[in-house]
Design a protein around this motif. Structure first.
Motif, mmCIF file in Angstrom:
data_model
loop_
_atom_site.group_PDB
_atom_site.id
_atom_site.type_symbol
_atom_site.label_atom_id
_atom_site.label_comp_id
_atom_site.label_asym_id
_atom_site.label_seq_id
_atom_site.Cartn_x
_atom_site.Cartn_y
_atom_site.Cartn_z
ATOM 1 N N HIS A 174 0.843 -1.202 0.000
ATOM 2 C CA HIS A 174 0.000 0.000 0.000
ATOM 3 C C HIS A 174 0.878 1.252 0.000
ATOM 4 N N CYS A 175 1.906 1.233 0.845
ATOM 5 C CA CYS A 175 2.791 2.395 0.953
ATOM 6 C C CYS A 175 3.507 2.680 -0.357
ATOM 7 N N ILE A 176 4.125 1.661 -0.920
ATOM 8 C CA ILE A 176 4.939 1.863 -2.116
ATOM 9 C C ILE A 176 4.077 2.214 -3.319
ATOM 10 N N ASP A 177 2.934 1.564 -3.463
ATOM 11 C CA ASP A 177 2.028 1.903 -4.566
ATOM 12 C C ASP A 177 1.523 3.344 -4.442
ATOM 13 N N SER A 178 1.385 3.827 -3.205
ATOM 14 C CA SER A 178 0.875 5.183 -2.990
ATOM 15 C C SER A 178 1.845 6.253 -3.466
ATOM 16 N N MET A 179 3.088 5.876 -3.696
ATOM 17 C CA MET A 179 4.082 6.852 -4.149
ATOM 18 C C MET A 179 3.853 7.279 -5.599
ATOM 19 N N TRP A 180 3.144 6.450 -6.375
ATOM 20 C CA TRP A 180 2.937 6.803 -7.793
ATOM 21 C C TRP A 180 1.551 6.420 -8.294
ATOM 22 N N ALA A 181 0.626 6.180 -7.394
ATOM 23 C CA ALA A 181 -0.741 5.852 -7.784
ATOM 24 C C ALA A 181 -1.411 7.075 -8.419
ATOM 25 N N PRO A 182 -2.589 6.891 -9.042
ATOM 26 C CA PRO A 182 -3.208 7.981 -9.818
ATOM 27 C C PRO A 182 -3.439 9.274 -9.053
ATOM 28 N N ARG A 183 -3.746 9.195 -7.745
ATOM 29 C CA ARG A 183 -4.008 10.421 -6.978
ATOM 30 C C ARG A 183 -2.908 10.690 -5.955
ATOM 31 N N SER A 184 -1.720 10.228 -6.233
ATOM 32 C CA SER A 184 -0.600 10.444 -5.316
ATOM 33 C C SER A 184 -0.353 11.937 -5.121
ATOM 34 N N ASP A 185 -0.084 12.333 -3.883
ATOM 35 C CA ASP A 185 0.224 13.731 -3.591
ATOM 36 C C ASP A 185 1.211 13.782 -2.423
ATOM 37 N N PRO A 186 1.755 14.950 -2.090
ATOM 38 C CA PRO A 186 2.773 15.023 -1.038
ATOM 39 C C PRO A 186 2.296 14.552 0.331
ATOM 40 N N ILE A 187 1.005 14.670 0.611
ATOM 41 C CA ILE A 187 0.505 14.260 1.928
ATOM 42 C C ILE A 187 0.478 12.744 2.035
#
Length: 354
Positions: A174-187
């Motif tokens: 979940h963490c690693i995918d969140s780095m470049w997923a479609p709605r990834s953002d700095p938060i």
């Protein structure tokens, strides 16, 4: 460069404390003024569920739980909730249990109090998944977000080390995918980075000393952060791959995620240097893939899809099913050739490197 992004934070109550699940559940049932509670827990988790729910009145204990939430199981649970005039759902267990509660909430609007006993993270997302005719469908619906999550590391003490590792690496995904997923953002990237750090510290402690509550608390904390990041960022390449594999070939959820993760990281990292640096820093490493590989070695992580029921002959069909659902925002273009290469390596268990 100026920061420009849109971020949504989901509203959810979190109660965290070892040994406090039963009393926290009593308080939440009272807060909801619930009179007809349906406790959802697998047969294997029946004793834990009985202990946690010992202080409340339970209208029905429901145990017909299965991985990937088959649609027929969902319909049966929905009928049970309606038939017993349920006004609150309490899920006690892993991702499959939470998933079934979500399936009921999706059509009934009933609130969920989730009491996780693994590191799945599903309890902190508004993502649902259902499987029908060997095809898994996922979606987003705020109705399925549990209103309250009760975390109690003591409830994970009976989770075997190998399952703890697989479940924790599912959260790492979940963490690693969140780095470049479609709605990834700095938060959500910041949440994901802290989740990686917490999980990379907690999981080795669980392996070294399974009864160490401190390690399990770190893993639960990391799992929560991972899920919050994932709920915001959306489903990236890794999750699309694993949802197809799990739904089509009924593969074990956590082990599949744990196995596929390093191959997706090695695939994307060269085309996402900022994310790769952040991931590496969270591992305390100079290289993201090396950091993940080092952790996987330390915890004896699942290594090959062939060990979990996926046959090499199924790779072409998997490629055909996965390609259409890969997000257009993925850092690296996915083709039939490079996806075949990735799945072949994951099937065989060769060590991924950049």
């Amino acid at each position: 460069m100026a920061l420009t992004f849109e971020h949504v934070t989901l509203g959810q109550r979190v109660l965290f404390g070892a040994g406090q699940a039963a009393e926290n559940l009593v308080a939440e049932v009272a807060r909801f003024n619930a009179k007809r509670v349906m406790v959802i827990a697998s047969g294997a988790g029946a004793q834990v569920a009985a202990d946690v729910s010992s202080g409340i009145q339970v209208a029905v204990n429901y145990a017909d739980v299965a991985a990937h939430v088959p649609i027929e199981k969902a319909e049966k649970a929905r009928a049970a909730a309606a038939g017993h005039q349920i006004d609150l759902l309490v899920s006690i267990g892993g991702g499959s249990t939470t998933g079934l509660a979500k399936a009921v909430a999706m059509t009934s609007g009933l609130p969920i109090v989730a009491v996780p006993t693994t590191y799945a993270g599903s309890e902190a997302t508004n993502v649902w998944g259902l499987t029908e005719a060997s095809r898994k469908t996922t979606g987003i619906d705020d109705w399925v977000l549990p209103a309250t999550v009760i975390y109690d590391a003591a409830l994970t003490l009976s989770l075997p080390v190998d399952l703890s590792v697989a479940s924790g690496l599912n959260s790492m995904a979940h963490c690693i995918d969140s780095m470049w997923a479609p709605r990834s953002d700095p938060i959500n990237q910041a949440l994901a980075a802290e989740g990686i750090r917490a999980l990379s510290h907690g999981l080795p402690r669980i392996v070294e000393e399974p009864q160490d509550l401190g390690g399990r608390e770190q893993a639960l904390y990391g799992a929560y952060l991972s899920a919050v990041a994932f709920a915001s960022a959306g489903s990236g390449m890794h999750h699309k791959i694993c949802h197809v594999l799990g739904g089509t070939w009924n593969m074990p959820h956590a082990q599949t995620h744990a196995t596929v993760l390093p191959y997706v990281l090695a695939f994307n990292a060269p085309q996402a240097p900022d994310a790769a640096v952040r991931i590496a820093d969270s591992f305390g490493s100079d290289d993201s893939v090396a950091g993940l590989n080092r952790l996987r070695t330390a915890v004896n992580a699942p290594k090959a899809l062939k060990n979990y029921g996926f046959a090499e002959k199924n790779i072409p069909e998997a490629v055909e099913l996965i390609l259409p659902v890969i997000p257009a925002s993925n850092p690296r273009k996915v083709t039939p050739a490079n996806l075949t290469e990735l799945l072949t390596a994951a099937w065989a268990g060769t060590i991924p490197v950049i």
